[in-house]
Design a protein around this motif. Sequence first.
Motif, short mmCIF file in Angstrom:
data_model
loop_
_atom_site.label_atom_id
_atom_site.label_comp_id
_atom_site.label_asym_id
_atom_site.label_seq_id
_atom_site.Cartn_x
_atom_site.Cartn_y
_atom_site.Cartn_z
N ALA A 221 26.67 41.46 41.84
CA ALA A 221 27.24 40.11 41.63
C ALA A 221 28.45 40.17 40.74
O ALA A 221 29.48 39.52 40.97
CB ALA A 221 26.17 39.20 41.06
N ALA A 222 28.27 41.00 39.66
CA ALA A 222 29.38 41.14 38.71
C ALA A 222 30.59 41.76 39.41
O ALA A 222 31.74 41.38 39.16
CB ALA A 222 28.93 41.99 37.52
N LYS A 224 31.34 41.53 42.63
CA LYS A 224 31.92 40.54 43.54
C LYS A 224 32.80 39.57 42.76
O LYS A 224 33.89 39.19 43.17
CB LYS A 224 30.82 39.77 44.26
CG LYS A 224 30.18 40.56 45.38
CD LYS A 224 29.10 39.73 46.04
CE LYS A 224 28.49 40.53 47.19
NZ LYS A 224 27.43 39.73 47.87
N LYS A 225 32.29 39.15 41.58
CA LYS A 225 33.06 38.23 40.72
C LYS A 225 34.38 38.84 40.32
O LYS A 225 35.44 38.20 40.30
CB LYS A 225 32.26 37.83 39.50
CG LYS A 225 31.18 36.81 39.80
CD LYS A 225 30.44 36.45 38.51
CE LYS A 225 29.35 35.45 38.80
NZ LYS A 225 28.65 35.05 37.57
N ALA A 228 36.72 38.83 43.17
CA ALA A 228 37.23 37.48 43.42
C ALA A 228 38.30 37.11 42.42
O ALA A 228 39.32 36.50 42.75
CB ALA A 228 36.07 36.48 43.37
N LYS A 229 38.06 37.51 41.14
CA LYS A 229 39.05 37.23 40.08
C LYS A 229 40.36 37.93 40.39
O LYS A 229 41.46 37.38 40.21
CB LYS A 229 38.51 37.68 38.73
CG LYS A 229 37.52 36.70 38.12
CD LYS A 229 37.07 37.21 36.75
CE LYS A 229 36.09 36.22 36.16
NZ LYS A 229 35.67 36.66 34.82
#
Length: 247
Positions: A221-222, A224-225, A228-229
């Motif tokens: 998840a981290a 993916k974040k 995305a950032k």
Amino acid sequence: MTTDAKQQTRIFVQAAAAACVDKKGEETRILELDPIDSGLSDFFLVTSASNDRQAIAIADEIEHRLKKEFGVTPNSVEGRRKGDWILLDYVDFVVHVFLTERRAFYDIERLRKSARPLTPAEFDAELKTALAEKTVAARKKASAKAAPVAAKAKPQAKKSAVKKVAAKKATAKKTAAKKTPAKKAVAVKPIAKKAAAAKKVPAKKAAVKKAAKNAAPVKKAAAKKAVAKKAAAKKAPAQKTAAKKKS
């Protein structure tokens, strides 16, 4: 007469001779009579006095001393009244107390030529030697009797020694048997520790695996974040430039 009885008679004669010497008897002699020629007596004790009073005093002292020290009394007494020749008959020995002239007249020593004359000192020396020999013989007999007893005692001593050794061995075995469980318990403790440590290792591994599984989605998840950032950051400048162009 037995040897012991003759020895006892010698002791009586010795005491009578000592009484003669104490009362100043003169030329005191002990005649050891020949057994063949002696009849019933074994010894003659002959002494001289200078007067009848001295002769009576010597006879009285002999009789008193033997009665006091040994409980012995003469079988018969002759010539005490006159005092020129006093005879004390103790059966196994006879005492003759003479006036000097009477002794020379009768000359008993000459009549008993087969007798062995001894002075009181010589008689004492012979008596001491005989008593010493008797003592040695008695000790030898006692040691001879004691030897079989000691020989019997030796096996018993050996048996007791064997019993003691066996008892010591049994005691040592008991103490060793008591000590071995303690040693086993001490030895078991490290084994138990090892087993516990061995059990803990798989548990730790399992915990690590669980933690890794739980952490995997979080990490994804981290990630993916973060992607995305980055994508947003790239888009922002492009949008800014597009807005400037429109304006």
